[in-house]
Design a protein around this motif. Structure first.
Motif, mmCIF file in Angstrom:
data_model
loop_
_atom_site.group_PDB
_atom_site.id
_atom_site.type_symbol
_atom_site.label_atom_id
_atom_site.label_comp_id
_atom_site.label_asym_id
_atom_site.label_seq_id
_atom_site.Cartn_x
_atom_site.Cartn_y
_atom_site.Cartn_z
ATOM 1 N N GLY A 151 0.794 -1.221 0.000
ATOM 2 C CA GLY A 151 0.000 0.000 0.000
ATOM 3 C C GLY A 151 0.826 1.270 0.000
ATOM 4 N N SER A 152 2.161 1.138 0.180
ATOM 5 C CA SER A 152 3.023 2.330 0.231
ATOM 6 C C SER A 152 4.163 2.281 -0.776
ATOM 7 C CB SER A 152 3.624 2.493 1.630
ATOM 8 O OG SER A 152 2.633 2.722 2.592
ATOM 9 N N LEU A 153 4.980 1.223 -0.690
ATOM 10 C CA LEU A 153 6.197 1.159 -1.496
ATOM 11 C C LEU A 153 6.374 -0.251 -2.049
ATOM 12 C CD1 LEU A 153 8.584 2.917 1.076
ATOM 13 C CD2 LEU A 153 7.724 3.964 -1.021
ATOM 14 N N THR A 154 6.813 -0.332 -3.300
ATOM 15 C CA THR A 154 7.189 -1.634 -3.855
ATOM 16 C C THR A 154 8.518 -2.061 -3.219
ATOM 17 O OG1 THR A 154 8.498 -0.719 -5.665
ATOM 18 C CG2 THR A 154 6.124 -1.003 -6.059
ATOM 19 N N MET A 179 1.926 5.903 6.130
ATOM 20 C CA MET A 179 1.664 5.311 4.813
ATOM 21 C C MET A 179 1.977 6.330 3.708
ATOM 22 S SD MET A 179 0.227 2.113 4.944
ATOM 23 C CE MET A 179 -1.041 1.873 3.708
ATOM 24 N N ALA A 180 1.520 7.573 3.915
ATOM 25 C CA ALA A 180 1.673 8.598 2.884
ATOM 26 C C ALA A 180 3.123 9.039 2.718
ATOM 27 C CB ALA A 180 0.790 9.798 3.207
ATOM 28 N N PRO A 191 4.092 8.657 14.587
ATOM 29 C CA PRO A 191 3.094 7.770 15.203
ATOM 30 C C PRO A 191 1.761 7.660 14.457
ATOM 31 C CG PRO A 191 3.456 9.753 16.537
ATOM 32 C CD PRO A 191 4.468 9.783 15.448
ATOM 33 N N ASP A 192 1.441 8.629 13.602
ATOM 34 C CA ASP A 192 0.158 8.584 12.890
ATOM 35 C C ASP A 192 0.262 7.613 11.704
ATOM 36 O OD1 ASP A 192 -2.009 8.991 11.174
ATOM 37 O OD2 ASP A 192 -2.165 11.120 11.670
ATOM 38 N N PRO A 193 -0.488 6.488 11.742
ATOM 39 C CA PRO A 193 -0.368 5.468 10.688
ATOM 40 C C PRO A 193 -0.663 6.021 9.289
ATOM 41 C CG PRO A 193 -1.634 4.600 12.538
ATOM 42 C CD PRO A 193 -1.440 6.071 12.790
ATOM 43 N N ALA A 194 -1.635 6.932 9.175
ATOM 44 C CA ALA A 194 -1.990 7.481 7.861
ATOM 45 C C ALA A 194 -0.825 8.286 7.283
ATOM 46 C CB ALA A 194 -3.244 8.345 7.962
ATOM 47 N N VAL A 195 -0.174 9.085 8.129
ATOM 48 C CA VAL A 195 0.987 9.859 7.683
ATOM 49 C C VAL A 195 2.124 8.915 7.325
ATOM 50 C CG1 VAL A 195 2.671 11.648 8.317
ATOM 51 C CG2 VAL A 195 0.295 11.862 9.046
#
Length: 371
Positions: A15-18, A351-352, A345-349
């Motif tokens: 979902g983030s990096l190959t 991932m982004a 610590p923020d999972p959404a950040v």
């Protein structure tokens, strides 16, 4: 003191990096702190999605074929070829990635395209096929795959049964005589991190059906249909490790194609040339998006760490999130893990911003192990 040499052998951060991007980011971070240290990259995969990309990164040629997707629509699927060895990833043809957002077809999704992808590899001259299975949208026991390769599955009226696992409830007879004769001259290796049987409490419908949109009622229907299917084709193979992989495509490969099951990461490390790369390294960096209990059961980082430990080479890991205590990491052969959630610590950040954060984590590895 021995000159340091780093091998980056990590899987994707889903979902983030190959896996290729993970290797690039780790390398960039290491070079900022220790520019003089040689870094070799070998992106890895365990047979699931990303397996073809890892093979291409290791020097295989990427090939494409138009095949039937899990819902019956045409899709473009890739496989990898080097000399007479092909790496075929069933998710490329029959994976969840081909379903529209929120659309599932647990009873009718088909592996027909996976059979067509195997045919494409045969046409290209493959004599050894590493068949990576995982990430499937299907629970048809590999019946669609076998049909594409020439098998016939008929109901009581002599008509082909419907697509997907649901259609197998109507199966009256199976005719494997039409299977492509070239298959007998191929070494087909079923590469998976899943060793489940086909049916029952640890079988494909019960353990993996829900992630493919199956309701509790669907799971009962699929388990009964696959049990019936196995009674026609051969019930003994249904209990073999790997039979339940990717909605039971493992069973189809084992019972009808003479496939042999091997843990996906072991096969891929062989195919990618991990042993010679490891021999050149003094430190290995592995990892994946989530280091958790599943990692210890045949996922890529565990396979990399086991091989490195056997060679007496130190291993550290990078990950998005860490859900393993230090003692579990130690038992797996991983000295220390660097999680992106320690930096953000923020999972959404996380991932982004996975790329820049991973570079920072790699800088910390360089300070701790290369300075």
């Amino acid at each position: 003191m021995e000159t340091a040499r780093v091998l980056v052998a990590a899987d994707k951060f889903k979902g983030s990096l190959t896996a290729v991007q993970v290797a690039e980011r780790v390398t960039a971070g290491l070079r900022r702190i220790a520019p003089e240290v040689p870094v070799e990259t070998l992106p890895v995969a365990d047979g699931g999605d990303g397996t073809v990309a890892a093979a291409v990164a290791a020097g295989f040629e990427r090939r494409e074929a138009r095949v039937t997707g899990p819902l019956g629509d045409p899709v473009t699927a890739a496989y990898a070829l080097r000399d007479t060895t092909a790496v075929v990833e069933m998710a490329e043809a029959s994976g969840l990635q081909h379903l529209p957002e929120g659309v599932f077809a647990p009873l009718t999704a088909t592996t027909y395209g996976s059979g067509e992808l195997l045919l494409a590899a045969l046409e290209a001259g493959a004599r050894t096929i590493v068949f990576g299975v995982g990430g499937s949208a299907t629970t048809d026991g590999g019946a669609g795959m076998l049909a594409a390769l020439g098998a016939r599955f008929l109901d009581a009226d002599g008509k082909p049964v419907g697509p997907g696992g649901g259609g197998l409830a109507d199966l009256a007879s199976a005719d494997l005589a039409g299977l492509d004769p070239r298959l007998t001259g191929v070494d087909l290796i079923l590469a998976s991190d899943v060793d489940n049987p086909l049916t029952g409490p640890k079988g494909a419908p019960e353990v993996y059906g829900r992630q493919k949109g199956a309701t509790e009622e669907d799971i009962v229907v699929l388990d009964a249909a696959l049990t019936h299917y196995a009674s026609v084709l051969g019930p003994d193979h249904a209990r073999l490790p790997g039979a339940g992989a990717a909605g039971g495509i493992g069973y189809g490969a084992l019972v009808a194609l003479g496939a042999r099951f091997r843990p996906g990461i072991e096969v891929m490390l062989d195919v990618l040339g991990f042993a010679p790369a490891l021999a050149r390294a003094t430190l290995v960096i592995t990892g994946e998006g989530s280091l958790d209990e599943q990692t210890l059961h045949g996922k890529a980082p565990a396979g990399v760490a086991a091989a490195a430990r056997a060679a007496g080479i130190e291993v550290v890991a990078v990950c998005g999130r860490l859900a393993l205590p230090p003692e579990a990491l130690g038992r797996a052969g991983i000295r220390r893990a660097y999680a992106l959630t320690e930096l953000e610590p923020d999972p959404a950040v996380c991932m982004a911003e996975a790329g820049p954060l991973l570079e920072r984590a790699a800088e910390n590895i360089a300070r701790d192990f290369l300075r």
